[in-house]
Write a protein that holds these residues in place. Structure first.
Motif, PDB file in Angstrom:
ATOM      1  N   PHE A  76       0.859  -1.181   0.000  1.00  0.00           N
ATOM      2  CA  PHE A  76       0.000   0.000   0.000  1.00  0.00           C
ATOM      3  C   PHE A  76       0.899   1.236   0.000  1.00  0.00           C
ATOM      4  CE2 PHE A  76      -1.822  -3.423   2.635  1.00  0.00           C
ATOM      5  CZ  PHE A  76      -2.860  -3.806   1.797  1.00  0.00           C
TER       6      PHE A  76
ATOM      7  N   ARG B 239       1.455   4.539   2.541  1.00  0.00           N
ATOM      8  CA  ARG B 239       0.469   4.455   3.622  1.00  0.00           C
ATOM      9  C   ARG B 239       1.083   4.721   4.990  1.00  0.00           C
ATOM     10  NH1 ARG B 239      -4.526   3.449   4.898  1.00  0.00           N
ATOM     11  NH2 ARG B 239      -5.112   2.189   6.697  1.00  0.00           N
TER      12      ARG B 239
ATOM     13  N   ARG C 222     -11.580   7.387   2.076  1.00  0.00           N
ATOM     14  CA  ARG C 222     -10.600   6.452   1.512  1.00  0.00           C
ATOM     15  C   ARG C 222      -9.567   7.233   0.704  1.00  0.00           C
ATOM     16  NH1 ARG C 222     -10.149   2.019  -2.769  1.00  0.00           N
ATOM     17  NH2 ARG C 222      -9.551   0.155  -1.590  1.00  0.00           N
TER      18      ARG C 222
ATOM     19  N   LEU D  35      -5.189   4.225  -2.469  1.00  0.00           N
ATOM     20  CA  LEU D  35      -5.768   2.886  -2.490  1.00  0.00           C
ATOM     21  C   LEU D  35      -6.601   2.628  -3.740  1.00  0.00           C
ATOM     22  CD1 LEU D  35      -6.886   2.442   1.242  1.00  0.00           C
ATOM     23  CD2 LEU D  35      -4.867   1.502   0.109  1.00  0.00           C
TER      24      LEU D  35
ATOM     25  N   TYR E 106      -6.597  -0.687  -5.532  1.00  0.00           N
ATOM     26  CA  TYR E 106      -7.353  -1.805  -4.967  1.00  0.00           C
ATOM     27  C   TYR E 106      -8.844  -1.501  -5.110  1.00  0.00           C
ATOM     28  CZ  TYR E 106      -2.972  -3.464  -2.994  1.00  0.00           C
ATOM     29  OH  TYR E 106      -1.685  -3.929  -2.843  1.00  0.00           O
TER      30      TYR E 106
END
Length: 241
Positions: free
Chosen positions: A139, A142, A213, A217, A220
């Protein structure tokens, strides 16, 4: 040029050379790394006092070095800290193959076996990088937005690294492959593709108001293949491969 003379391939030996179906064997970095980088779960095999073990764990690659982590109390990590020989494997199941004869039933797949000596990461700088990489490799960026891991949390986590000494990939992508005379038989045959597809994200029900969010990301997203998301994340984190 032979495999052992190529700087872009892993050397071959009796240990990693594909014994059956040589045509399915690959030793070049590009093929081996592509299969590794399309996964986050591996199986690490090792021997303790003559007893074989095989442990599933998350891993990642940096160049020709592999890393995995676990609890400092883990039997696997305790016994891989002093240069023990290990074999790390990754496999992708790509299809189920139903032929006209039981003998020719098969599956399409991509797999890697990597060999080397495992060592415990004790260098403070290398461990600090590993603490970040175990999240950011999957990720990207992150860690910077997370609560920092506490000293106790870092102490409770150990990392193992392994320089890949030898590796081989084995790939079957043939689909149905019957004997020539069997194609004349009135028997149904087919290839059933197998894919791991991401579902819709499920936000934590205890998120604070206004927490959304992050765009990092977006890779994904619902409907994407997991292996594509993992491979894209790898090149975001390691642009030079």
């Amino acid at each position: 040029m032979s495999q052992t003379e190529t700087s872009n391939s892993y050397p071959t030996s009796a240990r990693n050379q594909v014994k059956r179906r040589h045509d399915r064997g690959f030793y070049d970095h590009d093929t081996v790394h592509r299969i590794l980088d399309s996964s986050m779960l591996c199986h690490v095999s090792y021997v303790i006092d003559g007893q074989p073990y095989c442990t599933p764990t998350f891993f990642w690659r940096e160049g020709t070095r592999l890393y995995w982590h676990g609890s400092s109390a883990s039997r696997m990590l305790r016994n891989q800290s002093k240069g023990e020989r290990v074999c790390l494997t990754v496999a992708h199941l790509d299809s189920l193959v139903l032929a006209r004869c039981g003998f020719n039933h098969s599956a399409d797949y991509r797999a890697v076996m990597a060999f080397g000596r495992a060592y415990l990461v004790t260098d403070p700088d290398e461990k600090e990088r590993a603490v970040i990489a175990m999240v950011d490799r999957f990720f990207p960026d992150r860690t910077a937005g997370l609560r920092p891991s506490s000293t106790q949390e870092i102490k409770a986590t150990s990392f193992i690294a392994m320089q890949i000494e030898e590796a081989s990939a084995k790939i079957r992508a043939k689909g149905v492959a019957d004997d020539d005379e069997d194609y004349a038989l009135p028997i149904y045959a087919e290839r059933i593709p197998v894919r791991t597809v991401l579902g819709a994200p499920e936000p934590c029900p205890r998120l604070l108001d206004g927490v959304s969010r992050p765009a990092t990301l977006n890779g994904y997203s619902e409907g994407r293949l997991l292996e594509d998301a993992l491979r894209d994340a790898y090149f975001l984190e390691y642009p030079n491969g």
